[in-house]
Write an enzyme that holds these catalytic residues in place. Structure first.
Site, PDB file in Angstrom:
ATOM      1  N   SER A   1      -3.939 -79.167  17.036  1.00  0.00           N
ATOM      2  CA  SER A   1      -4.823 -78.274  17.790  1.00  0.00           C
ATOM      3  C   SER A   1      -4.013 -77.209  18.522  1.00  0.00           C
ATOM      4  O   SER A   1      -3.302 -76.444  17.891  1.00  0.00           O
ATOM      5  CB  SER A   1      -5.687 -79.097  18.753  1.00  0.00           C
ATOM      6  OG  SER A   1      -6.736 -78.331  19.281  1.00  0.00           O
TER       7      SER A   1
ATOM      8  N   ASP B   1      -5.048 -79.177  12.107  1.00  0.00           N
ATOM      9  CA  ASP B   1      -6.248 -78.451  12.529  1.00  0.00           C
ATOM     10  C   ASP B   1      -5.950 -77.536  13.729  1.00  0.00           C
ATOM     11  O   ASP B   1      -6.451 -77.760  14.837  1.00  0.00           O
ATOM     12  CB  ASP B   1      -7.382 -79.417  12.876  1.00  0.00           C
ATOM     13  CG  ASP B   1      -8.747 -78.815  12.561  1.00  0.00           C
ATOM     14  OD1 ASP B   1      -8.838 -78.012  11.619  1.00  0.00           O
ATOM     15  OD2 ASP B   1      -9.728 -79.137  13.265  1.00  0.00           O
TER      16      ASP B   1
ATOM     17  N   HIS C   1     -12.275 -82.852  14.097  1.00  0.00           N
ATOM     18  CA  HIS C   1     -11.046 -82.184  14.540  1.00  0.00           C
ATOM     19  C   HIS C   1      -9.906 -83.204  14.651  1.00  0.00           C
ATOM     20  O   HIS C   1      -8.807 -82.998  14.116  1.00  0.00           O
ATOM     21  CB  HIS C   1     -11.328 -81.530  15.893  1.00  0.00           C
ATOM     22  CG  HIS C   1     -10.254 -80.661  16.426  1.00  0.00           C
ATOM     23  ND1 HIS C   1      -9.575 -79.719  15.679  1.00  0.00           N
ATOM     24  CD2 HIS C   1      -9.730 -80.565  17.693  1.00  0.00           C
ATOM     25  CE1 HIS C   1      -8.693 -79.083  16.441  1.00  0.00           C
ATOM     26  NE2 HIS C   1      -8.761 -79.595  17.654  1.00  0.00           N
TER      27      HIS C   1
END
Length: 302
Positions: free
Chosen positions: A136, A164, A230
């Site tokens: 992230s 991601d 996610h």
């Protein structure tokens, strides 16, 4: 200059990296507890020899030592591998996403300073040889860190794996403000919630879109399907480290060609044309790859 405080939030811009806002923990596979390393002049009590270093950077509002437990444990099954966790949780805490996004630059620069210190104080360690895994916001921290190492030493990281990479605040055409393929000798990216928490655009040499890249089958009954999807990037990457089956996908020229069904041709179904995702992906290939998984662990379909 000190950090700027906004209630529980911190904005870190000009203060030095030695103020303990970011800490670095070493796992060696032998000790039950991590070793807290000196930010400025880290010295390892080991003969490094042929040790491989994996640098793991967490994302927004994650517990620094637990968020990557599966990945860490998978790596430490290998005697020639050590793991360093970058703990920047003080600068990425709830409910401070805007500040956390801005703080990725400082976190990256401080990570670079730490790795340069590692190279200066430990014979056999080379900052440019590390493999950095960022989830992230952590993927963008890895980008800033590699750029800072390259500016100081003339070499960027060997590899960055972006799990991601975060979308909010990073939907920009400015390459220096996000993870992209220029940030390491090889950049591989796993997309699991593209267009919501994660970036839709391709960011690396190899971009893997898992289960269409947006929603993961394991998250169908989750309270927050987007957040669950996610986070699944972590699970897939962790499994890939020691998987005997492996995650394989097929190449497509673009995400939109995939959406319109123009990629599932007979040539793509051939085993020799499949591309492997995760820790052991092929670093001599480039492009966009689509991967399917099982609904439950083990996720790899081979």
């Amino acid at each position: 200059m000190k950090e700027i405080e906004f209630g529980p939030c911190y904005l870190s811009i000009l203060e030095p990296c030695s103020n303990n806002s970011i800490q670095f923990y070493l796992y060696d596979g032998n000790s039950s507890k991590p070793i807290l390393l000196d930010n400025h002049a880290p010295i390892l009590p080991y003969d490094l020899g042929s040790i491989k270093f994996k640098i793991i950077i967490h994302g927004y509002a994650q517990n620094d030592l637990n968020g990557f437990k599966l990945i860490r444990k998978a790596y430490l099954k290998h005697e020639d591998t050590m793991v360093i966790i970058v703990d920047w949780s003080r600068l990425s805490r709830l409910p401070c996403y805007p500040q956390a996004a801005i703080n990725t630059k400082k976190a990256g620069e401080c990570t670079a300073q730490f790795l340069i210190g590692m190279e200066q104080n430990n014979e056999g360690f080379k900052a440019a040889n590390v493999h950095v895994i960022g989830f992230s916001l952590g993927a963008h921290v890895a980008s800033f860190a590699s750029n800072a190492v390259e500016k100081a030493l003339g070499e960027k990281f060997s590899r960055i794996s972006g799990l991601d990479p975060a979308l909010p605040f990073f939907a920009t055409a400015r390459h220096h403000w996000k993870l992209d393929s220029t940030d390491a000798n090889f950049v591989d990216v796993i997309h699991t919630n593209a267009g919501v928490y994660g970036k839709l655009e391709s960011c690396g040499h190899l971009d893997f879109y898992v289960n269409n890249g947006q929603y993961q089958p394991a998250c169908q009954k989750a309270k927050n399907e987007n957040l669950c999807s996610h986070i699944m990037a972590l699970d897939y990457f962790a499994e890939s480290i020691n998987s005997r089956v492996g995650f394989y996908g097929y190449h497509c020229d673009s995400y939109f060609q995939y959406v319109f069904g123009w990629c599932k041709n007979e040539k793509s179904k051939l085993i020799e044309n499949r591309i492997k995702m995760g820790e052991h992906c092929e670093q001599n290939k480039e492009g966009i790859v689509f991967v399917n998984t099982h609904k439950k662990a083990p996720y790899a379909m081979g």
